[in-house]
Design an enzyme around this catalytic site. Structure first.
Site, PDB file in Angstrom:
ATOM      1  N   ASP A  40      -8.984  -3.472  -6.441  1.00  0.00           N
ATOM      2  CA  ASP A  40      -8.487  -3.016  -5.138  1.00  0.00           C
ATOM      3  C   ASP A  40      -9.258  -1.755  -4.743  1.00  0.00           C
ATOM      4  O   ASP A  40      -9.312  -0.792  -5.516  1.00  0.00           O
ATOM      5  CB  ASP A  40      -6.991  -2.715  -5.249  1.00  0.00           C
ATOM      6  CG  ASP A  40      -6.339  -2.423  -3.915  1.00  0.00           C
ATOM      7  OD1 ASP A  40      -6.928  -1.685  -3.090  1.00  0.00           O
ATOM      8  OD2 ASP A  40      -5.209  -2.900  -3.693  1.00  0.00           O
ATOM      9  N   HIS A  70      -7.471  -5.581  -0.974  1.00  0.00           N
ATOM     10  CA  HIS A  70      -6.258  -4.769  -0.849  1.00  0.00           C
ATOM     11  C   HIS A  70      -5.158  -5.637  -0.271  1.00  0.00           C
ATOM     12  O   HIS A  70      -5.195  -6.019   0.904  1.00  0.00           O
ATOM     13  CB  HIS A  70      -6.550  -3.586   0.074  1.00  0.00           C
ATOM     14  CG  HIS A  70      -5.467  -2.563   0.136  1.00  0.00           C
ATOM     15  ND1 HIS A  70      -4.875  -2.025  -0.985  1.00  0.00           N
ATOM     16  CD2 HIS A  70      -4.859  -1.970   1.197  1.00  0.00           C
ATOM     17  CE1 HIS A  70      -3.965  -1.136  -0.620  1.00  0.00           C
ATOM     18  NE2 HIS A  70      -3.923  -1.093   0.692  1.00  0.00           N
ATOM     19  N   SER A 125       0.826  -1.197   0.000  1.00  0.00           N
ATOM     20  CA  SER A 125       0.000   0.000   0.000  1.00  0.00           C
ATOM     21  C   SER A 125       0.872   1.264   0.000  1.00  0.00           C
ATOM     22  O   SER A 125       1.687   1.431  -0.906  1.00  0.00           O
ATOM     23  CB  SER A 125      -0.946  -0.065   1.201  1.00  0.00           C
ATOM     24  OG  SER A 125      -1.956   0.896   1.127  1.00  0.00           O
TER      25      SER A 125
END
Length: 529
Positions: free
Chosen positions: A445, A474, A210
């Site tokens: 995502d 995610h 991320s």
């Protein structure tokens, strides 16, 4: 992923002497590290008994390397197979603002032995976070979630968000002002290179999720010569940081929500939310509108439309969260509004607070540290628009085009009122450097959509390979049952083998995992994690 027990002050000093004191390099000698016990573990984290911790001092301002120092908390779990050891693997779990000190311990049970045999696993709390020198903005633990993430009011007004953003920016400057200009992604990357040098390592391998993908891309751009194997999972587009990156959440949720509505429709006999995906989505829209009008009071939490929207948004990060989300929608659909508190509502409220990722104050000092660090990074990295009308116009458009998120992704953060300006331009991420980066990206995502992963791949050019995975959620590596992508990532970390070209991998469907009794899931921190 594991880290070297060797402490070589002479090597660190040599690296410092040979490294010029430019903003892109961690100039100055790195002291020997004194390893010892770690701070108390957060609730639910089981540490490997081999894990040790230390504190490294780094410059607050790398332009003034002999000036004020701040602390960086570092952990390591050494490989159990020293004869197979390749080097160190450093982690970042995302955020921004997420603590990474115990991330190696959390991932250790999930990592293949091909990886753990070859690396010492290294974790750290980034500058401003946790057991490193922390920042605070004085945000109370009871601050509403639809202020932390700026959801407009039901009529679309952003006045409340603007007032919160302006006051929060003032509080951040008052309480952490000397730290704030320097809590940046580029400086955290420089800290990473200080960690590498203090460990006496020539190179550093890295796994970032991320926000950690942007941090990893910045690191390998500043330090291509010390970058080894760089795995970036669920990626940020460096050309969009940060306001334009947040704005991608609207279309990202629009693409991801149908995964859940179809899953719930297939189980209508259990949850009674609708027999088709369209009917389930209609149920969500009706519930959100209903709680916009008449919030539902529960013990310690009031559910309004925005709370429901944020619970839904954050639950879409992981297929394993679908049953709990369906149960929450079912509970809310069966409640009258306004409703008396039912016998089970304390337990429901507890579940909702967990789904909102709220944390007991005892787990953070300061209590707002994760939020304050999030704001610090995204506001210090790059200047945001100052014209309030920009946010109002974008919110109005997004509320019509992407109603599931009600305009929140385009709204004003405290960054619009930040008192300090960026100390340097964002680091340019380009194709200059070795071919040593692997990017993994889910097609649906909800936080870092496929298009932002592809944006990072375009920036890195020939340096990277890009694996698209046909699934939602995610996080790819270790977080999903996607053998194709996981095997490619393991081969890259363990052997340094990149695919010959970009590739497309099949993924899991929600039905593949939501019936499992065990869920090997590590929660990624922050709105991007």
């Amino acid at each position: 992923m594991r880290r070297h027990l060797l402490t070589v002050a002479a090597v660190a000093a040599m690296v410092a002497v040979l490294t010029p004191p430019t903003p892109g390099h961690a100039a100055g000698s790195s002291p020997a590290l004194a390893w010892g016990s770690c701070p108390p573990a957060p609730a639910g984290v089981e540490r490997d008994p081999r894990q040790q911790c230390t504190t490294l001092q780094v410059p607050l301002d790398y332009r003034k390397p002999q000036g004020r120092k701040i602390d960086i908390a570092v952990s390591r779990i050494p490989t159990a197979k020293p004869g197979l050891r390749h080097g160190i693997l450093l982690f970042n779990p995302g955020g921004p603002g997420g603590s990474g000190l115990d991330f190696p311990a959390q991932l250790l049970p999930l990592l293949p032995t091909d990886v753990t045999d070859r690396f010492d696993l290294i974790g750290f709390d980034p500058r401003g976070v946790g057991h490193s020198t922390p920042v605070t903005c004085g945000i109370g633990a009871d601050t509403e979630v639809d202020l932390i993430l700026p959801y407009p009011t039901p009529d679309g007004s952003i006045d409340r968000n603007v007032a919160f953003g302006r006051q929060t920016a003032e509080n951040c400057a008052r309480l952490s002002g000397d730290l704030l200009p320097h809590i940046t992604t580029a400086n955290t990357a420089r800290d990473m290179d200080r960690i590498r040098a203090a460990l006496g390592e020539r190179t550093l391998s890295y796994l970032g999720y991320s926000y950690g993908t942007y941090l990893g891309a910045v690191y390998t751009s500043l330090f291509p010569g010390t970058s080894d194997r760089i795995l970036l999972d669920s990626a940020v587009d460096p050309k969009l940081v940060w306001y334009d990156m947040w704005r991608t959440w609207g279309p990202a949720i629009a693409l991801r929500l149908p995964d859940f509505t179809k899953w719930a429709a297939d189980r209508d006999a259990t949850y009674h939310l609708g027999a088709t995906a369209h009917a389930v989505e209609h149920t969500y829209e009706e519930l959100a509108a209903r709680f916009d009008r008449d919030p539902l009071p529960l013990p310690g939490l009031t559910v309004n439309g925005n709370v429901l929207r944020e619970i839904t948004r954050s639950s879409l990060y992981d297929d394993h969260g679908f049953p709990a989300l369906a149960e929450v929608w079912q509970f809310l659909a069966e409640s009258s509004a306004p409703a008396p508190v039912s016998a089970g509502s304390p337990e429901v409220a507890s579940v909702l607070r967990e789904m909102l990722r709220s944390r007991p104050a005892a787990q953070q000092v300061p209590v707002d540290n994760d939020i304050a660090a999030l704001y610090s990074v995204v506001c210090d990295d790059v200047a945001w628009p100052r014209e309030i009308g920009t946010y109002a116009r974008n919110v109005a458009v997004d509320r019509r085009v992407f109603p599931a998120t009600a305009g929140m992704p385009s709204n004003a953060w405290p960054c619009a009122f930040w008192t300090s300006r960026p100390t340097e331009p964002p680091v340019e991420v380009t194709d200059k450097g070795p071919r040593n980066v692997l990017i993994l990206q889910n097609l649906r995502d909800p936080a870092t959509p496929w298009i932002t992963g592809f944006g990072l791949r375009q920036s890195l050019g020939k340096r990277a390979d890009f694996i698209s995975v046909d699934q939602g959620g995610h996080g790819v590596y270790l977080f999903t049952r996607a053998p194709c992508a996981n095997d490619v990532a393991t081969a890259f970390l363990a052997q340094g083998v990149l695919p010959a070209r970009d590739a497309f991998c099949p993924g899991q469907s929600p039905g593949d995992v939501t019936g499992l009794t065990t869920t090997p899931r590590v929660r990624l921190p922050g709105p991007l994690g």
